[in-house]
Write an enzyme that holds these catalytic residues in place. Structure first.
Site, PDB file in Angstrom:
ATOM      1  N   SER A  80     -14.688  -0.096  -7.004  1.00 41.98           N
ATOM      2  CA  SER A  80     -14.597  -0.480  -5.637  1.00 41.98           C
ATOM      3  C   SER A  80     -14.856   0.450  -4.469  1.00 41.98           C
ATOM      4  O   SER A  80     -15.156   1.573  -4.901  1.00 41.98           O
ATOM      5  CB  SER A  80     -13.245  -1.030  -5.629  1.00 41.98           C
ATOM      6  OG  SER A  80     -12.316   0.207  -5.555  1.00 41.98           O
ATOM      7  N   LYS A  81     -14.414  -0.058  -3.233  1.00 40.71           N
ATOM      8  CA  LYS A  81     -15.048   0.711  -2.065  1.00 40.71           C
ATOM      9  C   LYS A  81     -14.359   2.371  -2.015  1.00 40.71           C
ATOM     10  O   LYS A  81     -14.877   3.036  -1.627  1.00 40.71           O
ATOM     11  CB  LYS A  81     -14.640   0.258  -0.798  1.00 40.71           C
ATOM     12  CG  LYS A  81     -15.425  -0.979  -0.631  1.00 40.71           C
ATOM     13  CD  LYS A  81     -15.850  -1.128   0.964  1.00 40.71           C
ATOM     14  CE  LYS A  81     -16.802  -2.328   1.144  1.00 40.71           C
ATOM     15  NZ  LYS A  81     -15.835  -3.448   1.652  1.00 40.71           N
ATOM     16  N   ARG A  82     -13.432   2.360  -2.829  1.00 41.28           N
ATOM     17  CA  ARG A  82     -12.773   3.814  -2.813  1.00 41.28           C
ATOM     18  C   ARG A  82     -13.463   4.698  -3.542  1.00 41.28           C
ATOM     19  O   ARG A  82     -13.200   5.680  -3.588  1.00 41.28           O
ATOM     20  CB  ARG A  82     -11.100   3.705  -3.120  1.00 41.28           C
ATOM     21  CG  ARG A  82     -11.005   3.386  -4.598  1.00 41.28           C
ATOM     22  CD  ARG A  82      -9.719   3.802  -4.949  1.00 41.28           C
ATOM     23  NE  ARG A  82      -9.013   3.156  -6.018  1.00 41.28           N
ATOM     24  CZ  ARG A  82      -8.256   3.514  -6.856  1.00 41.28           C
ATOM     25  NH1 ARG A  82      -7.823   4.736  -6.605  1.00 41.28           N
ATOM     26  NH2 ARG A  82      -7.886   2.612  -7.774  1.00 41.28           N
TER      27      ARG A  82
END
Ligand code: GLU
Length: 483
Positions: free
Chosen positions: A255-257
């Site tokens: 994911s974006k993290r």
């Protein structure tokens, strides 16, 4: 297994960006079809009207174009099984849902939103209590005539087990009592994903359903639908999860993290579509009998097979992607590299800089296209510097020695007619010989004076060529004054 041609499909929901996990699904579906001479279909799954994003279909099609995943049937291209956008197929689904009701595999449900909400509040996500499953024919007729809103739900058998064979994960079984009577047709007349994709995969003659493993456990519900209609089930190929590495070393769903997760973001960061495709091809698939890592799309088509798909999760490694990208950059011709990077260089460099030659210097030294602009700050302007940069052990240079060298080479450079790398190099070499100085020391002094930083993409004379005569001499004069 039947011997008919393999037909696969990529069926994205238009969310507005292309997650690399989705792109990998598209790629594997494409490769499976193309490695066997089959067909690849694109279908847009937009029946969730609430979540529609404007321009999202264009993003999907643009990504497929940039990655060269050409489809045989789909939006724009069309084909014999269209339309290929589910919202344009709305009328098709109702008929099939009603057919299922007639056959006793689905039922009308008139429960209000309030009732469902109350159930949810009481039972958590436990789901629907099958309240309308056993309404009498008479009750149903009356409610339909009164125009009561309804949904159509799948009538899952209450006992028994449903199994199917997944080509990657093997036999998957679910107890029927564990499954919900899921909604097939919503009150707004649109089908749910659960229903629409089954109907479409059947009508579009899809032989192999390739998708993310998040659908592995809901597929028993889908095979029940195939069985209810008496249709041949497709082959299922669920792909391993894509993970990202967390700061604490553990992994979780990508994911974006973890970093950029959309194709567009990676392209904007300077990654090449072909390098991205090559890297994600290997994220969950392994070619047979080779350690080779660099594969063109054609080579992937030749080598791909379901047997090489791994079922354990794959971890997206940004460093590895960078490596692939730098290999792809090196494979570009100098012209191609310059064509892509010169516009960026022209935008930031002053006119005296020879951007074509600068691009040539950077070609083998960057791992993303965007690094080009990060690396040339010292060309764009004269950086502040400390004189201890002139001290170099290997070449035995000191600021004092460098000042002498610069003072001596300055008139020679001023008289130099041909301002190119070879001439400048010969000139400095000849000076070193005459003055009995080490070539290394001369080059060090000049390079530091013109670059004003320690690490540079290229040597003293290459940099002088890029900077031009006037700017190079300007920098040498400044260096002499400062020393
Ligand atoms: N529209 C679904 C998604 O984007 C497709 C799943 C499938 O391939 O069946 O997740």
């Amino acid at each position: 297994m039947s011997s008919k041609a393999i037909r696969t499909r990529f069926a994205p929901s238009p969310t507005g960006f292309m997650h690399i996990g989705n792109l990998r699904t598209a790629l594997y579906a494409y490769l499976l079809a193309k490695s066997t001479g089959g067909q690849f279909i694109v279908r847009i799954e937009d029946t969730d009207q609430v979540r529609l994003v404007e321009g999202a279909v264009d993003v999907i099609l643009k990504t497929l174009e940039m990655t060269k995943l050409d489809y045989d049937e789909g939006p724009v291209a069309g084909g014999p099984n269209g339309p290929y956008i589910q919202s344009e197929r709305k009328d098709i689904y109702k008929k099939y849902a009603e057919e299922l009701v007639e056959m006793g595999h689905a039922y009308y449900c008139f429960c209000s939103q309030e009732r469902l909400q109350q159930l949810h509040d009481e039972n958590g996500v436990g789901g629907y209590d099958r309240h309308c499953r056993d309404l009498s024919q008479e009750e149903i007729r009356q409610k339909l005539e009164a125009g009561e809103p309804y949904v159509i739900r799948q009538k899952i058998p209450l006992t028994g087990v449903t199994s199917y064979y997944d080509e990657v994960f093997g036999e998957i079984s679910t107890e029927n009592k564990e499954m919900q009577d899921q909604i097939l047709l919503k009150a707004d007349g649109y089908p749910t994903y659960n229903f629409a994709h089954v109907i479409d995969d059947h009508l579009m003659n899809v032989t192999h359903v390739v998708r993310g493993s998040e659908y592995l456990t809901s597929t028993p519900k889908y095979v029940l639908l195939y069985d209810a209609f008496g249709w041949e089930r497709p082959h299922y190929v669920h792909l391993p999860l894509l993970m990202g590495q967390n700061e604490d070393g553990k992994v979780s769903k990508l994911s974006k993290r973890h970093g950029a997760v959309s194709f567009q973001d990676l392209v904007n960061m300077g990654y090449l579509p072909a390098a991205i495709v090559n890297y994600i091809a290997l994220l969950g698939w392994c070619p047979k009998d080779t350690n080779k890592e660099i594969f063109s799309l054609d080579e992937l088509k030749e080598n791909f097979s379901i047997e090489g798909i791994n079922k354990s999760p794959s971890v997206f490694d940004y460093e590895k992607l960078k490596w692939f990208n730098s290999e792809y950059i090196k494979m570009m011709s100098p012209e191609e590299f310059a064509e892509k990077t010169e516009p960026m260089l022209k935008e930031i460099c002053p006119d005296h800089v020879d951007t074509r030659k600068l691009a040539n210097l950077l070609h083998t030294r960057v791992s993303t296209l965007n690094e080009v602009t990060d690396m040339v700050g010292f060309i764009v302007s004269r950086l502040p510097m400390e004189s201890d940069l002139y001290t170099n052990k290997k070449n035995k240079t000191t600021p004092e020695l460098c000042r002498q060298i610069l003072e001596e080479v300055k008139p020679l450079l001023e008289n130099c007619g041909n301002w190119d790398n070879d001439t400048l190099f010969e000139l400095l070499k000849a000076y070193a010989a005459e003055s009995s100085r080490k070539v290394g020391a001369v080059m060090w002094a000049v390079r530091i004076a013109v670059a004003r930083q320690a690490v540079t993409p290229g040597g003293a004379t290459e940099l002088m060529e890029v900077l031009g005569k006037e700017e190079s001499l300007g920098r040498i004069n400044q260096a002499i004054e400062e020393l």
